[in-house]
Write a protein that holds these residues in place. Structure first.
Motif, mmCIF file in Angstrom:
data_model
loop_
_atom_site.group_PDB
_atom_site.id
_atom_site.type_symbol
_atom_site.label_atom_id
_atom_site.label_comp_id
_atom_site.label_asym_id
_atom_site.label_seq_id
_atom_site.Cartn_x
_atom_site.Cartn_y
_atom_site.Cartn_z
ATOM 1 N N GLY A 387 0.810 -1.210 0.000
ATOM 2 C CA GLY A 387 0.000 0.000 0.000
ATOM 3 C C GLY A 387 0.841 1.256 0.000
ATOM 4 N N LEU A 388 0.182 2.351 -0.328
ATOM 5 C CA LEU A 388 0.814 3.657 -0.389
ATOM 6 C C LEU A 388 -0.081 4.640 0.340
ATOM 7 N N ASP A 389 0.497 5.339 1.284
ATOM 8 C CA ASP A 389 -0.212 6.401 2.000
ATOM 9 C C ASP A 389 0.532 7.701 1.725
ATOM 10 N N TYR A 390 -0.115 8.618 1.028
ATOM 11 C CA TYR A 390 0.538 9.873 0.642
ATOM 12 C C TYR A 390 -0.412 11.039 0.912
ATOM 13 N N TYR A 391 0.126 12.090 1.496
ATOM 14 C CA TYR A 391 -0.697 13.280 1.663
ATOM 15 C C TYR A 391 0.169 14.524 1.548
ATOM 16 N N GLN A 392 -0.505 15.608 1.202
ATOM 17 C CA GLN A 392 0.137 16.917 1.126
ATOM 18 C C GLN A 392 -0.642 17.898 1.986
ATOM 19 N N GLN A 393 0.079 18.791 2.607
ATOM 20 C CA GLN A 393 -0.554 19.861 3.376
ATOM 21 C C GLN A 393 0.046 21.185 2.945
ATOM 22 N N GLN A 394 -0.814 22.152 2.661
ATOM 23 C CA GLN A 394 -0.358 23.485 2.271
ATOM 24 C C GLN A 394 -0.867 24.505 3.276
ATOM 25 N N ASN A 395 0.006 25.375 3.723
ATOM 26 C CA ASN A 395 -0.340 26.441 4.651
ATOM 27 C C ASN A 395 -0.169 27.781 3.941
ATOM 28 N N ASP A 396 -1.176 28.617 4.022
ATOM 29 C CA ASP A 396 -1.143 29.933 3.372
ATOM 30 C C ASP A 396 -1.735 30.936 4.366
ATOM 31 N N ILE A 397 -0.865 31.729 4.994
ATOM 32 C CA ILE A 397 -1.282 32.638 6.055
ATOM 33 C C ILE A 397 -0.811 34.048 5.701
ATOM 34 N N TYR A 398 -1.699 35.017 5.847
ATOM 35 C CA TYR A 398 -1.364 36.398 5.517
ATOM 36 C C TYR A 398 -1.826 37.308 6.647
ATOM 37 N N SER A 399 -0.905 38.103 7.144
ATOM 38 C CA SER A 399 -1.206 39.085 8.187
ATOM 39 C C SER A 399 -0.885 40.469 7.647
ATOM 40 N N PRO A 400 -1.893 41.286 7.268
ATOM 41 C CA PRO A 400 -1.656 42.576 6.605
ATOM 42 C C PRO A 400 -0.878 43.547 7.491
ATOM 43 N N PRO A 401 -0.127 44.446 6.877
ATOM 44 C CA PRO A 401 0.679 45.402 7.666
ATOM 45 C C PRO A 401 -0.163 46.379 8.476
ATOM 46 N N GLU A 402 -1.438 46.557 8.101
ATOM 47 C CA GLU A 402 -2.255 47.535 8.816
ATOM 48 C C GLU A 402 -2.830 46.997 10.121
ATOM 49 N N LEU A 403 -2.634 45.707 10.419
ATOM 50 C CA LEU A 403 -3.110 45.180 11.686
ATOM 51 C C LEU A 403 -2.359 45.825 12.844
ATOM 52 N N GLN A 404 -3.038 45.980 13.964
ATOM 53 C CA GLN A 404 -2.520 46.758 15.094
ATOM 54 C C GLN A 404 -1.163 46.274 15.585
ATOM 55 N N PHE A 405 -0.963 44.941 15.676
ATOM 56 C CA PHE A 405 0.254 44.417 16.285
ATOM 57 C C PHE A 405 1.412 44.273 15.297
ATOM 58 N N GLU A 406 1.152 44.372 13.997
ATOM 59 C CA GLU A 406 2.176 44.068 13.006
ATOM 60 C C GLU A 406 3.416 44.973 13.076
#
Length: 879
Positions: A387-406
């Motif tokens: 058998g073959l067990d294969y998976y992919q995970q993609q992470n895409d996170i964006y925190s804009p510069p106008e946010l208070q803590f940035e």
């Protein structure tokens, strides 16, 4: 308890090789030699039955009784062998499809909560998409892997939880503990519970020893549904429901400006805000607004199964959407499964299993934030499973510069791009020889070899300082890239002898597994893991064949392999200003590193009494884990700060009790109740290094400490030992009531004891913002500032109504009128999960783990995603 035909039952001749399978009408055809014969009928969920057939008899009607306690269910005892549960010499818990699907569950772990004695199954947070840890019989490691081995249809699959590197935005790892706090999800969460036929929990080393060095944390064996001979059978389930927040911490309400000034010292600002009559202050419930979403959640599950005596198939599809209780959160899943069984000849058969899953999880930002998964008398069978067990995970996170803590770090705007993949290649080749003597003794010999090749590859890119409106990582002025690749290759050899004798009343099992792995210091050295078990059934107690007792004792060993990188020093190559450079890392590897070794002795008694209406099981166990993976501080002259090595010993002792009682079994009424109880105590027996902290943010805030002679889960504070994460005991109660066409099912889950470090409560108190500040919060904060940690190490006992389901099966006449003659069965259901909760814990929920899946340091609460309850309306069709 009804007159419906039994599909897929196997009918065979006693002492012969001929067999047949019943069709959709429960009918079969079987050729038999002349003279009187005896038929044996077996079917999943029913008790086996032997019936005599006269020499001239051409037809026969056979009635099967339900096996309400699954005593004749077939349970895994080896890589290629199995046995009926009534003869099983170890404690193995089997959860069938009906129990799993009592109420809709987002993940299989959720569906298993409260159903397995000795298993602690708790969510890490309430974020959509799951994320839970299954701990079997207490702590089994300190620094090694913590997840049970996951086997689906004979294939070892990865259950790795991969973080999304939200740390780059929340800066959680910058606040006194560098451990990952990304709130990840393990891969078992993506499996479709509706595809599962049953789940077997091999909790102890005696049961799991045949899986060798991968089984120290137990083994979860999942068997998916398969087709049976007959015309195509379609099943469709459509659900509509919603999730609502069940609890969250509220903020303090100031009665007037004078009280507000005691916290916010700017009297001018307070005066401007508290401008209501009598200087009352307005209350802005921002926390409540954040968790007030309850969008429509839907689930569509469809399957088709059927086939002939030679070819059987099962195909299913799932489309699921769970709406999150916070804005822009939710969980989507789509999956397709196809299982095929093909008889090639009287000697050869082929099974094909495949599944494709796509999931999309929006979990929001929660947890700590520092920025503001038939034989003859003798037979020989060979099988090969690949058998073959294969998976992919993609992470895409964006925190804009106008946010208070940035702007706080001087680089406003952050984007995180992550890509992870894992490939497991499996091959299992085995041979099974079965010898049945004329006296009824049956000896099953199995030999085999297993090969597993794993390759985990993770790449992460973090870009900081982005122009407004730009999300591409190449637009950032500061870009950081890292990659982590972890190849691993394991080879295992196994042999087992299983003997049923004395009219199948006695069982003797001996087995051994030999493993080698590329993560060990010597990749060519085999480590051996033996097992031995004996069981004896006392039958016909009180003159009734339905009453019996089984005495059993088992001894076995399993292992826990070193973590990738424990063997060699990790590569410390880096580039500075475009030039290559290397440096010596702090942690040194050990070229002689070896697996942790667990030895467990268990004994117990299983009983079926009161004419088969009562079934009970009691198991006592003692498990010892040696060669622990530990970290030792080195002398400064060595040039490195620490090294990994094997040493020390950990012990767990406990008891597990399971019981079921059939209150009523009539054609119009069936009522069965089950209950479980488990208790575990851990002890650090040997520790060749000084006592050390293994989780938390330091003793001031509460931390877990490993100390010889003490509990492995003790929590220490500034004043010493202040608590323990291990519960005193766990209990559950479930009930399944069927009356005519109405069914009512429920599961209650009770955990008594087990403390949580509640740092969310601390943050509310220190800022004077806790809802009970005047009556309790101020006193807690003052005690903490005076050097006391105890106020924030809180009892996390709870009682939860995990599942509640009410369903009605429409009469055939109504079904035909509403949906036509093609629909053979229709059912309406109203079901809920986590419907009620009773606890004195002061946080969002007593089920919490800021650091995700951990061996020990689980119970830490730092602003988690709050829990939710769900209610669904379902419609099921069979046609």
């Amino acid at each position: 308890m009804n007159e419906e035909p039994v599909t897929g039952a196997t009918v065979s001749l006693v002492g012969g090789a001929n067999a047949a399978v019943t069709d959709a009408k429960g009918q079969f055809s079987l050729s038999a030699p002349e003279g009187a014969q005896t038929l044996v009928v077996r079917a999943i969920g029913y008790k086996r039955r032997q019936v005599p057939v006269g020499p001239e008899q051409a037809s026969i009607a056979i009635r099967l009784d339900q096996d309400i306690f699954n005593l004749e269910a077939v349970v895994v005892t080896g890589q290629a062998t199995s046995i009926e549960q009534r003869n099983l010499p170890q404690a193995v818990t089997v959860v069938n499809a009906q129990e799993l699907q009592r109420a809709p569950a987002s993940t299989i772990e959720s569906a298993l909560q409260g159903k397995i004695p000795g298993a602690q199954i708790e969510g890490n947070s309430g974020a959509p998409g799951g994320g839970a840890q299954i701990s079997l019989r207490g702590v089994s490691t300190i620094n090694g892997g913590v997840d049970p081995l996951l086997v689906v249809d004979g294939i070892v699959i990865s259950n790795r939880a991969i973080g999304n590197n939200m740390n780059a935005i929340s800066l959680a790892a910058a606040g006194g503990n560098a451990s990952n706090q990304d709130n990840p999800v393990n891969r078992i969460a993506d499996l479709n519970p509706a595809d599962v036929e049953n789940v077997e929990m091999l909790k102890g080393a005696a049961a799991a020893a045949i899986y060798g060095s991968q089984a120290s944390n137990g083994v979860i064996v999942i068997t998916t549904r398969r087709g049976s001979a007959g015309a195509p059978r379609f099943h469709i389930t459509q659900r509509f429901g919603e999730f609502r927040v069940s609890n969250f911490m509220t903020s303090r309400v100031f009665k007037d400006s004078a009280e507000a000034v005691t916290v916010y010292t700017d009297s001018t600002l307070v005066g401007q805000l508290c401008n209501l009559p009598n200087k009352a202050c307005p209350n802005y419930d921002n926390i409540g607004l954040l968790w007030d979403r309850h969008p429509l959640s839907t689930e569509t599950d469809a399957s088709i199964s059927g086939g002939t005596d030679q070819t059987r198939y099962f195909v299913s599809g799932l489309v699921k959407r769970d709406g999150g209780i916070a804005p822009n959160t939710g969980y989507d899943k789509q999956s397709v499964r196809a299982n095929l069984d093909q008889v090639l000849s009287s000697r050869w058969g082929l099974q094909l299993n495949s599944q494709v899953i796509h999931s999309f999880s929006q979990r929001g930002i929660s947890n700590n934030d520092n920025s503001g998964m038939a034989s003859e008398h003798q037979s020989l069978l060979f099988s090969a499973t690949g058998g073959l067990d294969y998976y992919q995970q993609q992470n895409d996170i964006y925190s804009p510069p106008e946010l208070q803590f940035e702007p706080n770090d001087g680089q406003p705007g952050t984007v995180v791009l992550g890509k992870a993949s894992n490939l497991n290649l499996n091959l299992l080749v085995s041979g099974v020889h079965t010898l049945t003597t004329s006296s009824g003794t049956q000896a099953t010999t199995s030999l085999g070899v297993q090969y597993v090749d794993q390759n985990f590859n993770f790449t992460n890119i973090v870009g900081r300082n982005l122009p407004p409106g730009q999300q591409n990582v190449d637009k950032a002025t500061s870009i950081n890239i890292n990659q982590d690749e972890q190849p691993q290759r394991d080879v295992g050899l196994f042999a087992q002898e299983e003997v049923l004798l004395m009219d199948q009343r006695a069982n003797v099992t001996l087995g051994i597994r030999a493993d080698r792995s590329s993560v060990n210091g010597d990749p060519n050295k085999y480590f051996f893991y033996p097992k031995a078990a004996v069981a004896y059934r006392l039958t016909d107690l009180g003159g009734n064949s339905a009453n019996e007792l089984k005495l059993r004792v088992a001894l076995g060993q399993t292992g826990n392999p070193p973590v990738f990188g424990n063997k060699y020093v990790n590569s410390a190559t880096a580039t500075i200003g475009g030039l290559f450079g290397t440096f010596v890392p702090v942690l040194a590897g050990d070229p002689g590193i070896r697996p942790e070794r667990q030895t467990e002795l268990e004994g117990g008694v299983d009983g079926t009494l009161l004419n088969g209406r009562l079934q009970a099981s009691v198991t006592l166990y003692n498990r010892s884990i040696s060669d622990l993976l530990l970290v030792q501080t080195l002398a400064p002259s060595m040039g490195q700060g620490q090294r990994v090595f094997n040493g020390g010993k950990l012990r767990n002792r406990g008891i597990e009790i399971g019981a079921g009682y059939s209150i009523a079994q009539r054609p119009d009424l069936s009522w069965i109740v089950h209950s479980t109880f488990s208790e575990n105590r851990s002890l650090v027996v040997e520790l060749p290094v000084p006592a050390f902290l293994t989780g938390g943010f330091g003793t001031a805030l509460g931390a877990y400490e490993i100390q010889q002679g003490k509990s492995a889960t003790q929590i220490v504070g500034q004043e010493g030992v202040v608590g323990d994460g291990e519960p005193r005991f766990r209990m559950s109660f479930s009930s399944d009531l069927d009356y005519h066409r109405v069914s009512l099912g429920m599961t209650w889950d009770w955990k008594h004891g087990g403390d949580v470090i509640n740092l969310t409560d601390l943050l509310f108190d220190l800022f004077g913002n806790s809802s009970d500040y005047n009556t309790g919060g101020k006193q807690r904060a003052n005690a903490f500032l005076g050097g006391k940690t105890q106020p924030y190490v809180q009892d996390a006992s709870y009682l939860k109504l995990r599942e509640l389901s009410l369903s009605y099966r429409l009469p055939a006449r109504v079904t035909s009128q509403l949906f036509g003659s093609r629909v053979t069965d229709a059912r309406l259901s109203l079901s809920g999960r986590n419907v009620l909760r009773f606890t004195k814990f002061h946080g969002n929920d007593p089920e919490v783990s800021n650091f995700g899946n951990q061996a020990i340091a689980r119970n830490i609460d730092v602003a988690p995603f709050p829990p939710s309850r769900s209610m669904f309306v379902s419609v099921d069709f069979d046609f």
